[in-house]
Write a protein that holds these residues in place. Structure first.
Motif, short mmCIF file in Angstrom:
data_model
loop_
_atom_site.label_atom_id
_atom_site.label_comp_id
_atom_site.label_asym_id
_atom_site.label_seq_id
_atom_site.Cartn_x
_atom_site.Cartn_y
_atom_site.Cartn_z
N VAL A 200 0.80 -1.12 0.01
CA VAL A 200 -0.05 -0.02 -0.06
C VAL A 200 0.71 1.21 0.05
O VAL A 200 0.69 2.06 -0.51
CB VAL A 200 -0.91 -0.08 1.19
N ALA A 201 1.90 1.21 0.80
CA ALA A 201 3.00 2.38 0.71
C ALA A 201 3.67 2.74 -0.58
O ALA A 201 3.68 3.97 -0.75
CB ALA A 201 4.10 1.94 1.81
N SER A 202 3.59 1.71 -1.44
CA SER A 202 4.09 2.07 -2.66
C SER A 202 3.15 2.85 -3.48
O SER A 202 3.66 3.67 -4.34
CB SER A 202 4.40 0.72 -3.59
N LEU A 203 1.85 2.60 -3.78
CA LEU A 203 0.95 3.39 -4.14
C LEU A 203 0.92 4.78 -3.49
O LEU A 203 0.81 5.87 -4.34
CB LEU A 203 -0.51 2.80 -4.05
N GLN A 204 0.94 4.99 -2.25
CA GLN A 204 0.71 6.22 -1.56
C GLN A 204 1.84 6.96 -1.79
O GLN A 204 1.83 8.04 -2.10
CB GLN A 204 0.68 5.94 -0.12
N ALA A 205 3.26 6.39 -1.87
CA ALA A 205 4.51 7.11 -2.20
C ALA A 205 4.25 7.69 -3.57
O ALA A 205 4.96 8.71 -3.77
CB ALA A 205 5.64 6.36 -2.08
N ALA A 206 3.89 7.15 -4.39
CA ALA A 206 3.68 7.51 -5.95
C ALA A 206 2.50 8.48 -6.01
O ALA A 206 2.16 8.62 -7.14
CB ALA A 206 3.82 6.29 -6.74
N ASP A 207 1.70 8.62 -5.10
CA ASP A 207 0.49 9.59 -5.36
C ASP A 207 -0.56 8.67 -5.94
O ASP A 207 -1.37 9.61 -6.83
CB ASP A 207 0.89 10.77 -5.84
N TYR A 208 -0.75 7.66 -5.87
CA TYR A 208 -1.76 7.03 -6.84
C TYR A 208 -2.92 6.77 -5.82
O TYR A 208 -2.65 6.19 -4.71
CB TYR A 208 -1.42 5.60 -7.37
N PRO A 209 -4.22 6.93 -6.04
CA PRO A 209 -5.35 6.63 -5.12
C PRO A 209 -5.57 5.13 -4.76
O PRO A 209 -5.11 4.43 -5.68
CB PRO A 209 -6.48 7.17 -5.75
N LEU A 210 -5.80 4.80 -3.49
CA LEU A 210 -6.13 3.37 -3.11
C LEU A 210 -7.46 2.89 -3.83
O LEU A 210 -8.47 2.54 -3.02
CB LEU A 210 -5.97 3.26 -1.74
N THR A 211 -7.28 2.92 -5.10
CA THR A 211 -8.64 2.25 -5.96
C THR A 211 -8.13 1.37 -6.78
O THR A 211 -7.09 1.17 -7.19
CB THR A 211 -9.33 3.41 -6.42
N VAL A 212 -9.07 0.85 -7.56
CA VAL A 212 -8.73 -0.30 -8.60
C VAL A 212 -8.20 0.63 -9.62
O VAL A 212 -7.05 0.28 -10.31
CB VAL A 212 -9.98 -0.81 -9.29
N GLY A 214 -6.30 3.49 -9.41
CA GLY A 214 -5.01 3.80 -9.07
C GLY A 214 -4.12 2.63 -8.93
O GLY A 214 -2.84 2.64 -9.55
N LEU A 215 -4.40 1.37 -8.56
CA LEU A 215 -3.61 0.18 -8.64
C LEU A 215 -3.20 -0.10 -10.29
O LEU A 215 -2.17 -0.32 -10.57
CB LEU A 215 -4.40 -1.09 -7.92
N SER A 216 -4.35 -0.21 -11.00
CA SER A 216 -3.95 -0.30 -12.35
C SER A 216 -3.08 0.49 -13.13
O SER A 216 -2.19 0.15 -13.67
CB SER A 216 -5.46 -0.39 -13.19
N ASP A 217 -3.10 1.97 -12.81
CA ASP A 217 -2.15 2.85 -13.30
C ASP A 217 -0.89 2.57 -12.87
O ASP A 217 0.21 2.60 -13.57
CB ASP A 217 -2.67 4.36 -12.79
N TRP A 218 -0.62 2.38 -11.50
CA TRP A 218 0.73 1.90 -10.86
C TRP A 218 1.28 0.77 -11.55
O TRP A 218 2.59 0.67 -12.06
CB TRP A 218 0.36 1.80 -9.41
N LEU A 219 0.60 -0.20 -11.84
CA LEU A 219 0.91 -1.42 -12.67
C LEU A 219 1.35 -1.38 -13.60
O LEU A 219 2.51 -1.66 -14.26
CB LEU A 219 -0.05 -2.61 -12.35
N HIS A 220 0.72 -0.36 -14.53
CA HIS A 220 0.98 -0.08 -15.94
C HIS A 220 2.52 0.82 -15.93
O HIS A 220 3.33 0.73 -16.83
CB HIS A 220 -0.10 0.76 -16.61
N GLN A 221 2.64 1.46 -14.80
CA GLN A 221 3.97 2.14 -14.87
C GLN A 221 5.02 1.50 -14.52
O GLN A 221 5.96 1.52 -15.23
CB GLN A 221 3.83 3.34 -13.79
#
Length: 261
Positions: A200-212, A214-221
């Motif tokens: 969860v900290a990885s999403l938060q550190a990159a300013d992605y929302p904790l939503t589906v 946000g997770l999808s965008d983080w994975l694609h990056q």
């Protein structure tokens, strides 16, 4: 009093006889981290390294190392591993890469050394691939996070809360602060794995929302091989929308849209 099991009554090293032990399901998780300069992490994530895909190479090296553990650690038993996963999580706050390796089998002895070897060699491979760019990299946080199965029972690492904050910080991918992400159909081939844990900290550190979304965008990056396009998502085995909120411990499954003719 607990004794060193690899020493006999004369203090000589020997391989422990496990022939009388019952065959049980056993799992071990281990971690490692590679701290680096911010520009080195940016180069890895951008895929601009001259040696190629750094994270994919480190992942394969870790998996291969787990299978070769008895060749490296003299008193380890040759084991028939049923599963090895190596997950690499970029952490801008480190800055660097956090690594978590998981090994599983049904056998007569544990797989902690295999998990530790996988995490360690993945970290060494990261260093090897990036040393021309950054010789200041630091490998650390090599430890067993969890073991399950066997006569001694289950064990979970708990950080010493009296230690400095850097030593007690949660490990990326630990189950109490992570999302369990699974991939199906051709997504498995794109990701070269069928599941991983995302802190969860990885999403938060990159300013992605904790939503589906946000997770999808983080994975694609983080994983350029994951092709863009509409995907179907289930959260805790229930179909979900992009706006669905996520929390630590959720299982999130991605799979391609079902098509018919």
């Amino acid at each position: 009093m607990t004794h060193f099991t690899h020493l006999d009554s004369k203090g000589q090293a020997h391989m422990v006889d496990v022939s009388a032990k019952a065959v049980t399901a056993r799992t071990a998780r281990a971690s490692a981290s590679v701290t680096m300069q911010p520009h080195t992490l940016e180069m890895i994530l951008a895929g601009g390294h001259a040696k190629g895909d750094v994270l994919a190479t480190a992942r394969i090296a870790g998996i291969q190392a787990a299978k070769r553990t008895p060749d490296l650690i003299p008193l380890c038993h040759p084991l028939m591993l049923s599963r090895v996963t190596v997950d690499l999580h970029p952490d801008p706050q480190l800055p660097g890469i956090r690594i978590e390796a998981t090994c599983k089998l049904a056998g007569q002895t544990g797989v902690e050394m295999e998990a530790l070897t996988a995490a360690s060699v993945a970290a060494l491979t990261l260093y090897d691939m990036c040393k021309a760019v950054d010789k200041t990299m630091l490998i650390g946080d090599i430890r067993v996070l969890q073991k399950q199965g066997g006569k001694s029972g289950d064990w979970l690492y708990e950080a010493d809360t009296s230690a400095p904050a850097s030593a007690a910080s949660p490990v990326q991918g630990s189950q109490d602060a992570a999302l369990q992400v699974r991939f199906f159909a051709e997504l498995r081939e794109q990701m070269q794995q069928d599941e991983l844990q995302v802190a969860v900290a990885s999403l938060q550190a990159a300013d992605y929302p904790l939503t589906v979304a946000g997770l999808s965008d983080w994975l694609h990056q983080q994983f350029p091989a994951l092709k863009s396009g509409r995907l179907m998502v289930a959260v805790n085995q229930q179909m979900a929308e992009l706006s669905t909120a996520l929390k630590s411990g959720d299982e999130v499954a991605f799979f391609p849209p079902v098509t018919g003719g």
